[in-house]
Scaffold this active site. Structure first.
Site, short mmCIF file in Angstrom:
data_model
loop_
_atom_site.label_atom_id
_atom_site.label_comp_id
_atom_site.label_asym_id
_atom_site.label_seq_id
_atom_site.Cartn_x
_atom_site.Cartn_y
_atom_site.Cartn_z
N GLU A 171 0.86 -1.19 0.00
CA GLU A 171 0.00 0.00 0.00
C GLU A 171 0.89 1.23 0.00
OE1 GLU A 171 -2.66 -0.18 3.33
OE2 GLU A 171 -3.58 -2.04 2.61
N SER A 200 7.76 -1.89 2.77
CA SER A 200 8.57 -2.80 3.59
C SER A 200 7.85 -3.12 4.89
CB SER A 200 9.93 -2.15 3.91
OG SER A 200 10.61 -1.82 2.73
N ARG A 223 34.55 -7.39 -31.01
CA ARG A 223 34.90 -5.97 -31.13
C ARG A 223 36.42 -5.77 -31.06
NH1 ARG A 223 33.77 -0.77 -32.72
NH2 ARG A 223 34.48 0.75 -31.18
N GLN A 242 43.26 -7.68 -20.38
CA GLN A 242 42.92 -8.27 -19.08
C GLN A 242 41.78 -7.51 -18.40
OE1 GLN A 242 46.10 -8.88 -16.29
NE2 GLN A 242 47.00 -10.56 -17.48
N GLN A 254 29.27 -1.37 -19.76
CA GLN A 254 30.65 -0.87 -19.84
C GLN A 254 31.43 -1.59 -20.94
OE1 GLN A 254 31.36 1.69 -18.03
NE2 GLN A 254 33.46 1.93 -18.75
N GLU A 263 9.64 -7.79 -3.67
CA GLU A 263 9.73 -9.04 -2.88
C GLU A 263 10.71 -8.88 -1.72
OE1 GLU A 263 8.26 -12.31 -3.56
OE2 GLU A 263 6.85 -11.20 -4.79
N GLY A 264 10.74 -7.69 -1.14
CA GLY A 264 11.66 -7.39 -0.05
C GLY A 264 12.92 -6.73 -0.59
C1 FAD Z 1 7.47 -3.08 -10.37
C2 FAD Z 1 6.96 -3.44 -9.02
C3 FAD Z 1 6.13 -4.55 -8.89
C4 FAD Z 1 5.62 -4.89 -7.63
N1 FAD Z 1 4.73 -5.93 -7.53
C5 FAD Z 1 4.08 -6.12 -6.35
C6 FAD Z 1 2.98 -7.03 -6.26
O1 FAD Z 1 2.63 -7.70 -7.23
N2 FAD Z 1 2.31 -7.12 -5.09
C7 FAD Z 1 2.67 -6.39 -3.99
O2 FAD Z 1 2.01 -6.51 -2.96
N3 FAD Z 1 3.71 -5.52 -4.04
C8 FAD Z 1 4.41 -5.37 -5.18
N4 FAD Z 1 5.45 -4.46 -5.24
C9 FAD Z 1 5.81 -3.69 -4.06
C10 FAD Z 1 7.19 -3.98 -3.50
O3 FAD Z 1 7.21 -5.22 -2.85
C11 FAD Z 1 7.58 -2.78 -2.62
O4 FAD Z 1 7.90 -1.72 -3.48
C12 FAD Z 1 8.74 -3.09 -1.71
O5 FAD Z 1 8.34 -4.00 -0.72
C13 FAD Z 1 9.30 -1.84 -1.04
O6 FAD Z 1 8.31 -1.05 -0.47
P1 FAD Z 1 8.27 0.52 -0.80
O7 FAD Z 1 8.36 0.68 -2.26
O8 FAD Z 1 7.09 1.11 -0.11
O9 FAD Z 1 9.60 1.09 -0.18
P2 FAD Z 1 9.81 1.55 1.34
O10 FAD Z 1 9.38 0.47 2.26
O11 FAD Z 1 9.27 2.92 1.54
O12 FAD Z 1 11.40 1.63 1.41
C14 FAD Z 1 12.13 2.75 0.95
C15 FAD Z 1 13.61 2.53 1.30
O13 FAD Z 1 13.76 2.44 2.73
C16 FAD Z 1 14.40 1.21 3.07
N5 FAD Z 1 13.89 0.73 4.34
C17 FAD Z 1 12.59 0.62 4.76
N6 FAD Z 1 12.54 0.09 5.98
C18 FAD Z 1 13.81 -0.13 6.38
C19 FAD Z 1 14.43 -0.67 7.55
N7 FAD Z 1 13.69 -1.12 8.58
N8 FAD Z 1 15.77 -0.76 7.61
C20 FAD Z 1 16.52 -0.35 6.56
N9 FAD Z 1 16.02 0.18 5.42
C21 FAD Z 1 14.68 0.27 5.33
C22 FAD Z 1 14.05 0.29 1.93
O14 FAD Z 1 14.95 -0.81 1.86
C23 FAD Z 1 14.15 1.21 0.74
O15 FAD Z 1 15.50 1.37 0.36
C24 FAD Z 1 5.99 -4.14 -6.49
C25 FAD Z 1 6.85 -3.03 -6.64
C26 FAD Z 1 7.31 -2.67 -7.87
C27 FAD Z 1 8.18 -1.45 -7.99
#
Ligand code: FAD
Length: 406
Positions: A133, A138, A290, A301, A359, A386-387
């Site tokens: 949402e 996360s 290339r 290398q 690169q 997925e996390g």
């Molecule tokens: C293309 C795409 C497809 C997706 N598909 C699905 C789907 O099918 N179903 C679904 O439910 N979701 C889906 N997602 C959601 C996805 O799982 C989330 O984007 C992801 O879990 C991260 O959540 P957020 O984007 O809100 O980032 P946030 O949680 O806001 O995180 C922002 C940053 O803060 C960091 N952060 C947050 N909490 C902590 C902590 N405790 N410690 C250290 N760092 C932290 C994060 O690692 C990140 O770098 C999708 C996302 C994308 C972009």
């Protein structure tokens, strides 16, 4: 459950699956990758072709999920994503929704809804999994979508906004995670199946993305979505018993849910391995052809060592992924968070390898004349969804220290 012992040599059956998927990836998926990336649309004709040969089908996913070594789906995903990740995700996105349904659903619910997710080769359908949402990425414990039980009718009423849903709004069947008791955080959540055509579910904005652009990602709005009691995955009796346990301070289902996530991580890691391998092979072939300064660039290398590191890292990621997949299939617990380890390593490997591939191609690598810039854009999602990598490190850090690392 079988226990074949971990062996990195594939069985004849799995090799057959790998070669069959590779052929489809080579002849159908790879040639279509650039077009659907540019169009930024769901590649329905490619999904239909996959359905016609039985690759996009419940049968295929179920068979490979239960393949004894645990590597069936893993090698299939690597090959498909070697072809193209955006199209690959359009083909396997339903599989992830199906896994979510299978994790909590009864056999009756699986029998009813899994076929509806895939449709038939003549009438292909999709599934979507909606957990994230706007304020709960996360932090899945912050999910605000509410599911309220209506005692009089036995229905559930869902309200909320989901975001980032792969196939969201265009799927036939949506699996939605909602909060039944917000005070309990993740322990107060339940999953629901939203049947096709249910009033109140609609698509919000569709996102324009950096990579995997052929894969549809959108918001899903739930406005007074009324669901019969049979749509609560696992059933109300089980939910009530679980909530009662949690309220009494007993063991909750949270650990079990975490374990389920861990077991699906190897298949996501395998996608990243496929992208990384594609980029490595493309750059290697380029470096052999290339010429600059009167010799192949691969004879330097600097380039050969880079290719050596790329090949090595792809192998590391694959071996870690296979180990975790084998462990999951054979009931080994991930005591060191091996599922998270493989997802972390594969995601970061894909980003690094695809960047090095650009690169090695120099200016050519920076253009859309070659696929490596697309591979790089596609790879980046594997450190996010997925996390995120940070969340994987959090899980691994907790597992290896035994401390409540935050
Ligand atoms: C293309 C795409 C497809 C997706 N598909 C699905 C789907 O099918 N179903 C679904 O439910 N979701 C889906 N997602 C959601 C996805 O799982 C989330 O984007 C992801 O879990 C991260 O959540 P957020 O984007 O809100 O980032 P946030 O949680 O806001 O995180 C922002 C940053 O803060 C960091 N952060 C947050 N909490 C902590 C902590 N405790 N410690 C250290 N760092 C932290 C994060 O690692 C990140 O770098 C999708 C996302 C994308 C972009």
């Amino acid at each position: 459950m079988s226990d074949t012992g971990f062996c990195p040599e594939l069985s004849g059956d799995v090799r057959e699956v790998r070669d069959w998927v590779h052929e489809f990836a080579r002849t159908v998926v790879r040639p279509a990758g650039a077009e659907w990336d540019e169009r930024e649309e769901t590649p329905w004709p490619v999904i239909q072709e996959a359905a016609k040969i039985g690759l996009y089908s419940l049968d295929f996913f179920a068979q490979q999920w239960f393949e004894p070594s645990g590597l069936g789906l893993i090698v299939a995903f690597e090959e498909l994503f070697w072809g193209d990740a955006g199209i690959g995700l359009s083909i396997v996105g339903t599989g992830l929704a199906a896994a979510a349904l299978s994790a909590s659903g009864t056999s009756e619910q699986m029998g009813l809804w899994l076929p509806e997710m895939f449709g038939t080769p003549d009438d292909v359908k999709l599934g979507a999994f909606c957990a994230s949402e706007p304020d709960a990425g996360s932090d899945v414990g912050s999910i605000r979508t509410r599911a309220v039980y209506d005692e009089a009718s036995g229905d559930w009423i869902l309200n909320g906004v989901k975001t980032w849903a792969t196939n969201g709004g265009i799927a036939n069947v949506h699996v939605v995670v909602a909060s039944v008791d917000p005070a309990l955080g993740t322990r107060g959540q339940a999953s629901f199946v939203v049947p096709p055509g249910t009033p109140g579910l609609s698509m919000g904005q569709k996102f324009k993305k950096h990579g995997i652009r052929a894969s549809h990602t959108a918001e899903v709005v739930l406005d007074n979505v009324r669901l019969p009691g049979s749509c609560l995955l696992g059933g109300k009796e089980k939910l009530d018993a679980r909530l009662a346990r949690v309220r009494e301070g007993g063991r909750s289902g949270e650990q079990a849910a975490m374990r389920t996530f861990e077991t699906t991580r190897p298949s996501v890691a395998a996608m990243a391995v496929g992208i990384a391998r594609a980029a490595f092979e493309y750059a290697r072939d380029y470096a052999r052809e290339r010429e600059q300064f009167g010799r192949k660039i691969g004879e330097n290398q600097a380039i050969a060592f880079l290719l050596a590191d790329m090949a090595t890292r792809v192998d590391i990621a694959r071996l870690m992924t296979w180990r975790a997949a084998w462990m999951a299939r054979n009931g080994r617990s991930f005591d060191q968070a091996e599922g998270s380890m493989c997802k972390l390593v594969a995601g970061e490997t894909a980003v690094w390898v695809t960047e090095q591939a650009i690169q090695i191609l120099g200016g050519a690598g920076y253009t859309r004349e070659h696929p490596v810039e697309r591979f790089h854009r596609d790879a980046k999602i594997y450190t996010i969804f997925e996390g995120t990598s940070e969340i994987q490190r959090l899980i691994i850090g907790r597992a290896v220290t035994g401390l409540p690392v935050r």
